[in-house]
Motif scaffolding. Sequence first.
Motif, PDB file in Angstrom:
ATOM      1  N   ASP A  73       0.818  -1.215   0.000  1.00  0.00           N
ATOM      2  CA  ASP A  73       0.000   0.000   0.000  1.00  0.00           C
ATOM      3  C   ASP A  73       0.854   1.268   0.000  1.00  0.00           C
ATOM      4  O   ASP A  73       0.579   2.217  -0.736  1.00  0.00           O
ATOM      5  CB  ASP A  73      -0.932   0.018   1.215  1.00  0.00           C
TER       6      ASP A  73
ATOM      7  N   ALA B  33      -3.031  -7.904  -2.896  1.00  0.00           N
ATOM      8  CA  ALA B  33      -4.002  -7.242  -2.022  1.00  0.00           C
ATOM      9  C   ALA B  33      -3.889  -5.720  -2.133  1.00  0.00           C
ATOM     10  O   ALA B  33      -4.905  -5.013  -2.177  1.00  0.00           O
ATOM     11  CB  ALA B  33      -3.794  -7.682  -0.573  1.00  0.00           C
TER      12      ALA B  33
ATOM     13  N   HIS C 139      -5.359  -4.617  -5.509  1.00  0.00           N
ATOM     14  CA  HIS C 139      -6.820  -4.671  -5.468  1.00  0.00           C
ATOM     15  C   HIS C 139      -7.387  -3.420  -4.806  1.00  0.00           C
ATOM     16  O   HIS C 139      -8.340  -2.809  -5.322  1.00  0.00           O
ATOM     17  CB  HIS C 139      -7.298  -5.920  -4.711  1.00  0.00           C
ATOM     18  N   ARG C 140      -6.809  -3.029  -3.683  1.00  0.00           N
ATOM     19  CA  ARG C 140      -7.286  -1.819  -2.986  1.00  0.00           C
ATOM     20  C   ARG C 140      -7.023  -0.568  -3.819  1.00  0.00           C
ATOM     21  O   ARG C 140      -7.859   0.354  -3.858  1.00  0.00           O
ATOM     22  CB  ARG C 140      -6.609  -1.708  -1.611  1.00  0.00           C
ATOM     23  N   TYR C 141      -5.885  -0.527  -4.461  1.00  0.00           N
ATOM     24  CA  TYR C 141      -5.515   0.608  -5.312  1.00  0.00           C
ATOM     25  C   TYR C 141      -6.572   0.840  -6.392  1.00  0.00           C
ATOM     26  O   TYR C 141      -6.973   1.975  -6.673  1.00  0.00           O
ATOM     27  CB  TYR C 141      -4.158   0.290  -5.946  1.00  0.00           C
TER      28      TYR C 141
ATOM     29  N   GLU D 104      -9.839  -0.736  -6.494  1.00  0.00           N
ATOM     30  CA  GLU D 104     -11.201  -0.672  -5.962  1.00  0.00           C
ATOM     31  C   GLU D 104     -11.506   0.671  -5.294  1.00  0.00           C
ATOM     32  O   GLU D 104     -12.626   1.174  -5.376  1.00  0.00           O
ATOM     33  CB  GLU D 104     -11.423  -1.810  -4.962  1.00  0.00           C
ATOM     34  N   GLU D 105     -10.505   1.255  -4.651  1.00  0.00           N
ATOM     35  CA  GLU D 105     -10.707   2.508  -3.924  1.00  0.00           C
ATOM     36  C   GLU D 105     -10.309   3.740  -4.738  1.00  0.00           C
ATOM     37  O   GLU D 105     -10.396   4.862  -4.243  1.00  0.00           O
ATOM     38  CB  GLU D 105      -9.919   2.453  -2.605  1.00  0.00           C
TER      39      GLU D 105
ATOM     40  N   ARG E 181      -7.328   4.725  -5.808  1.00  0.00           N
ATOM     41  CA  ARG E 181      -6.123   5.412  -5.330  1.00  0.00           C
ATOM     42  C   ARG E 181      -5.233   5.869  -6.482  1.00  0.00           C
ATOM     43  O   ARG E 181      -4.338   6.694  -6.302  1.00  0.00           O
ATOM     44  CB  ARG E 181      -5.339   4.483  -4.389  1.00  0.00           C
TER      45      ARG E 181
END
Length: 258
Positions: A77, A102, A105-107, A109-110, A112
Amino acid sequence: MASRRSLLTFFLAALLLTAPTTLHAQAPPRSFRVLAIAEKGGIHRPFVDAAIVWLAKEAVLDHFTIDYIEDTTPIDDEYLSHYKLFLQLNYPPYMWTPTAAAAFHRYIEEGRGGWIGFHHATLLGTFDGYEMDPWFYRFMGSIRFKSYIPTFATATVTVEDPTHPVMKGVPTTFLIDREEWYTYDTTPRPNVRVLATVDEKTYTPDTPIKMGGDHPVVWTNEHVKARNLYIFMGHRSDHFSNPAFTTIFHNAILWASQ
């Protein structure tokens, strides 16, 4: 005399009112950082090498800096937080560390940062001892790699959504020379916004390896917050001599990094 002073006052006021707009118009363009992950070698290395040369020039024009990695080991992250755009230059959707996957995926989905993937990014299935990533499978429109044209074929690509910013200045149809077009078990269309398709009737030489009609090659998944674009074309270095291809890439960088 009084009228002259009034006129001078009027012009000075007008100049002060317009000054902020003028200064704003002359402000330097924003700068941003780009991360690119690329295959270390093999058959896709010529495309990657050509991309590095082209991106160096593009970085000057579009005011960004770019860093390259060849595996996912550094990604987490915090690492991704420094970048507004992630380029996947033929790096496959497997061989990722669990931490990197992981964080990526957050990068996405959110929202970023943005993402542009090429060619090998849809090599979805079980390869090299790695199982398919269910998240990446959904991200790419719920498709599984089926086959490809090993002898390559020249074909016409048709822009389906000319209103999208990525397609600004791109001809309605354009030729892609000698690409190894992939086929999938199904079309991603129900799950993505298709921007361009390849006309399989124009394959030269002709081949039985076809999707059988609907064959998207440029699309974006609007079910995630990140601006993202998949561009299938990406096997050959010669694509960087194709104005349609480089225009799409240029537009995609500016759009996805916003």
